[in-house]
Design an enzyme around this catalytic site. Structure first.
Site, PDB file in Angstrom:
ATOM      1  N   HIS A   8      -1.723   7.363   4.011  1.00  0.00           N
ATOM      2  CA  HIS A   8      -0.719   6.310   4.168  1.00  0.00           C
ATOM      3  C   HIS A   8       0.681   6.681   3.696  1.00  0.00           C
ATOM      4  CE1 HIS A   8      -0.651   1.691   4.804  1.00  0.00           C
ATOM      5  NE2 HIS A   8      -0.753   2.354   5.940  1.00  0.00           N
TER       6      HIS A   8
ATOM      7  N   CYS B 188       0.782  -1.237   0.000  1.00  0.00           N
ATOM      8  CA  CYS B 188       0.000   0.000   0.000  1.00  0.00           C
ATOM      9  C   CYS B 188       0.814   1.289   0.000  1.00  0.00           C
ATOM     10  CB  CYS B 188      -0.954  -0.023   1.186  1.00  0.00           C
ATOM     11  SG  CYS B 188      -0.195  -0.650   2.713  1.00  0.00           S
TER      12      CYS B 188
END
Length: 525
Positions: free
Chosen positions: A145, A82
């Site tokens: 993120h 991710c």
């Protein structure tokens, strides 16, 4: 690229109802700077969309979007995990260049848990920063993120607005040893997962996706009224464990909770596209749908499907990095198209800059290439794609050929504990549990004949010798000119967790941090 008549009749067998009208058409090219929406899902696999082959045919809005636009069949993420994948997309650069990797262990995937000390460096020029200078209004909704400390947050890197979280929605935590993850509105915390933004891990119920959809609709409507160009980065994370869906969608899928989450996300896609049509700005808005990495096959029925491809998330086999991708732009992208142009999510960086007539930074290597000729005219071209895992170049693709320089799934110890990145897909000498160096004699696949990477081309075959040299030359040229960024994912410290995020003071919700003890992060795979 070629038109496919079968696409126009694909949805006749669908059970659910599409929000989108059939035959979305618009005349003329846009008169103003085009708006851009990137819909980046979390751990959604290539095989999770009905139009890409999922047998239950439950993603009717995405399937309709593909019929009215272009299916991109050979799109790759910048990394099989991710955080590095998202950093690659927004910078247009491989993680090995932008610093989103670790050197703590060879070929180890790193990301940004809440004890990570690093994040996206100020030296990286992100897509929203360039769009902001060109007059765009930018918003991210969902998961960021790329670091959670204040200097790494979205509003420091080109976004005007944000709603969502800087980390995964892991938890619940006790707020003593580990704090619950905060949810931000712009640069201020407005609550925490499991406390203010509830995720019921027993039932899977949560309203988060509905909140993210509503945030998107309101932003689009506001920007349409202002008649200003906008960039929306819509990054909901319901398909990442712990899975969740709102009450209306629980039990709606044949696939269990993961399918419920997919149907709700699909519904959100339909509502967003419908809003663009209703506001009359669809013909001035490019929308791209994709995913950050392959489906989490190790999660079994709680993960998605990578279709015919080998393995999944965390690996550089096709299942870990090949993504579902659709582009939609009524009046500019002709409907009913399928493209086999080999491309990457990093190409969105250069494509969107090209679209907005913004020069690509010339003081650094940009790995992304503009796909506008592909999207608008069906142009195809040869280009290499490099697949990194941590600090190691694992494989390379050129045309239909992919060469594995290294192979590794995960350690045999982890595998024996039940963590399997390639369930039911053992390929002798390929899905290895020991990091195996094939640099002197790479393993070669033809992805047209063998998309599942099951049958290596024999070293003694003329096809092997004719093609491997070209790939090795591409690798050597890449490595010769490679300048590695400073690794951002090496050091962790519990003191930098989300104890006291910006905004906690106003809420009276700051927590006491422990003493600082920086240490090397441990990355098991």
């Amino acid at each position: 690229m070629a038109s496919r008549n079968w696409l126009s009749i694909f949805l006749l067998s669908a059970v659910s109802t599409s929000i989108l009208p059939r035959n979305v058409l618009s005349s003329g090219r846009p008169q103003h700077k085009p708006n851009v929406i990137i819909m980046l899902m979390d751990d959604v696999g290539w095989g999770d969309l009905g139009i890409f082959g999922e047998p239950n045919k439950e993603t009717v809005n995405l399937d309709r979007m593909a019929i009215d636009g272009i299916m991109l069949m050979d799109v790759y993420s910048g990394n099989p995990l991710c955080s590095p994948s998202r950093a690659a997309l927004l910078s247009g650069r491989l993680p090995i260049r932008n610093g989103f990797y670790t050197t703590n262990g060879h070929a180890r995937n790193g990301y940004t848990p809440q004890n990570i000390m690093g994040g996206i460096p100020d030296s990286e020029i992100l897509l929203p920063e360039l769009l902001q200078k060109a007059g765009y209004r930018n918003k991210i909704i969902g998961k960021w993120h790329l670091g959670h400390q204040p200097r790494f947050l979205p509003l420091r890197h080109g976004f005007h607005e944000s709603f969502g979280s800087s980390n995964c929605h892991f938890g619940p935590n006790d707020d003593v040893d580990t704090p619950n993850i905060p949810v931000f509105k712009d640069d201020r915390m407005i609550g925490r997962f499991f406390e203010d933004f509830v995720i019921n891990k027993t039932t899977g119920e949560s309203n988060l996706t509905q909140i993210y959809i509503q945030q998107a609709l309101e932003f689009i409507e506001r920007q349409a009224k202002a008649d200003d160009p906008f960039f929306l980065f819509w990054t909901p994370d319901a398909t990442h464990e712990p899975l969740y869906a709102s009450a209306k969608f629980l039990g709606s899928s044949q696939r269990g909770l993961y399918g419920d989450a997919m149907i709700e996300l699909d519904d959100g896609v339909g509502r967003i596209l419908r809003k663009l049509l209703d506001l009359g700005i669809a013909n001035n808005t490019l929308v791209v749908f994709s995913s950050d990495n392959g489906a989490a096959t190790y999660a079994k029925v709680h993960g998605g499907s990578n279709g015919p491809f080998l393995c999944g998330k965390e690996t550089t086999y096709e299942g870990g990095v090949r993504e579902p991708a659709i582009a939609w732009w009524p009046g500019s992208i002709r409907p009913n198209q399928v493209s086999r142009q080999v491309s990457t999510l990093m190409d969105l960086f250069s494509t969107i800059l090209d679209l907005a007539s913004i020069p690509v930074p010339n003081d650094r290597v940009i790995d992304g290439i503009s796909l506008l000729p592909t999207l608008l005219n069906g142009t195809t071209f040869q280009r290499p794609v490099f697949y990194y895992r941590g600090d190691e170049l694992m494989s390379v693709r050129m045309g239909s050929y992919k060469a594995h320089l290294w192979t590794w799934t995960n350690s045999i110890e982890e595998f024996q504990q039940g963590v399997n990145f390639c369930p039911g897909q053992e390929v002798a000498g390929v899905t290895t549990h020991i990091q195996t160096n094939h640099t002197n004699q790479p393993i070669l696949f033809h992805l047209g004949r063998d998309p599942g990477e099951r049958y290596p081309i024999s070293f003694h075959n003329r096809e092997y010798t004719d093609n491997i040299r070209k790939l090795v030359d591409v690798v050597n040229e890449h490595k010769k000119n490679l300048i590695r960024g400073k690794p951002q994912l090496n050091y962790c410290d519990n003191a930098v967790m989300n104890w006291a995020p910006p905004g906690c003071e106003e809420l009276g919700r700051c927590l006491k941090a422990p003493s600082s003890k920086p240490h090397l992060c441990y990355w098991p795979h």
